[in-house]
Enzyme design. Sequence first.
Site, mmCIF file in Angstrom:
data_model
loop_
_atom_site.group_PDB
_atom_site.id
_atom_site.type_symbol
_atom_site.label_atom_id
_atom_site.label_comp_id
_atom_site.label_asym_id
_atom_site.label_seq_id
_atom_site.Cartn_x
_atom_site.Cartn_y
_atom_site.Cartn_z
ATOM 1 N N ALA A 130 0.919 -1.143 -0.031
ATOM 2 C CA ALA A 130 0.168 0.063 0.034
ATOM 3 C C ALA A 130 0.933 1.367 -0.014
ATOM 4 O O ALA A 130 1.953 1.263 0.541
ATOM 5 C CB ALA A 130 -0.855 0.020 1.255
ATOM 6 N N GLY A 175 0.007 -5.754 -0.079
ATOM 7 C CA GLY A 175 -0.875 -5.812 -1.311
ATOM 8 C C GLY A 175 0.393 -6.300 -2.449
ATOM 9 O O GLY A 175 -0.128 -6.704 -3.463
ATOM 10 N N GLU A 178 -0.199 -9.940 -2.624
ATOM 11 C CA GLU A 178 -1.511 -10.238 -2.712
ATOM 12 C C GLU A 178 -1.530 -10.041 -4.321
ATOM 13 O O GLU A 178 -2.310 -10.966 -5.088
ATOM 14 C CB GLU A 178 -2.509 -9.381 -1.936
ATOM 15 C CG GLU A 178 -2.869 -9.482 -0.811
ATOM 16 C CD GLU A 178 -3.573 -8.487 -0.124
ATOM 17 O OE1 GLU A 178 -4.850 -8.916 0.714
ATOM 18 O OE2 GLU A 178 -3.355 -7.321 -0.277
ATOM 19 N N GLU A 198 -0.193 -7.156 7.186
ATOM 20 C CA GLU A 198 -0.846 -6.216 7.593
ATOM 21 C C GLU A 198 -1.374 -6.201 8.926
ATOM 22 O O GLU A 198 -1.593 -5.063 9.705
ATOM 23 C CB GLU A 198 -2.417 -6.445 6.907
ATOM 24 C CG GLU A 198 -2.335 -5.847 5.295
ATOM 25 C CD GLU A 198 -1.690 -7.170 4.290
ATOM 26 O OE1 GLU A 198 -1.390 -6.864 3.091
ATOM 27 O OE2 GLU A 198 -1.150 -8.143 4.902
#
Length: 328
Positions: A130, A175, A178, A198
């Site tokens: 992020a 992310g 991900e 996270e």
Amino acid sequence: MTALLRRLPGSICSLWRCRAVTHNRTSHLIPRDGARLLPACSGSLTGYSRGQSRWQHTEAGGPVEVDLKRLEGEDDGIVEVLMCRHKARNALGHVFVSQMRELVSTLSNDSAVRVVVFRSLVPGVFCAGADLKERALMNNSESDLFVHGLRSLMTQIASLPTPTVAAMDGVALGGGLELALACDLRTAARSAQMGLIETTRGLLPGAGGSQRLPRTVGITLAKELIFTGRRVGGQTALEMGLVNRAVDQNQTGDAAYREALSLAREILPQAPIAVRMAKEAMNKGVEVDISSAMAIERMCYARVIPTRDRQEGMAAFIEKRAPWYAGE
């Protein structure tokens, strides 16, 4: 217009600029036969002259953070998604996500694409996750909406009809991992570091990681990794099934990309419709009971029976020669 933008709140202004970039880039598509390089992504591009850039850098649109390269010659059909947000380590900001979404949408409708490789042009980084600087400017509802958009992007990547490979030559955190999990296959340098971190930031994986990691490594191991926010290296990731291949890093820092390209070249000669249908059968079948999964397999199999590629495969076998598949 400039005066108006100065009076807009920061988050709204960012969103407007994001849309402006997208709008401008749609009018500057570069045809496959146009060998034009991209200044914003010129960086360290090993073998870049073999492929062609999709997006053109424009003054009005600003820098390109995600680019596309089509390989040629024997590698025709392999397309590379190039992440090149150098100053922010490929952080998932508004512009980056917008450009990635548009590019992936284009790939999903391109029958000439047979394999997609996601790689980074930022040394030592796949994707740092992020963009916390942008996120800090968002209120709760804006943050929720943005993460929903990230989740949608990862689903869009996972839904690409062709096989996808993530080449992790550096860190892939939050992310970033991900994004790699949304791909079908993953290669990594043994020196790479990856993890869903996270919980160390007071969050949980929100772009599909809490669902894709358990489906990749198993529920108990996924819980351990997410609960602790642990980072793992490429070799450990290979042993737990998080990546398909792990290799020693080379002097140019692109060993995982080289391995991803090798993997793509193994897929490339196979019948493209059959490969797409195999992906659809597995992706849909794994989500349902075995009886329903068998019905899905039957439907996918039925779609390859009338193809010319199937006839070519049978003929090549009988004639004891290598098949040539046209994707028809």
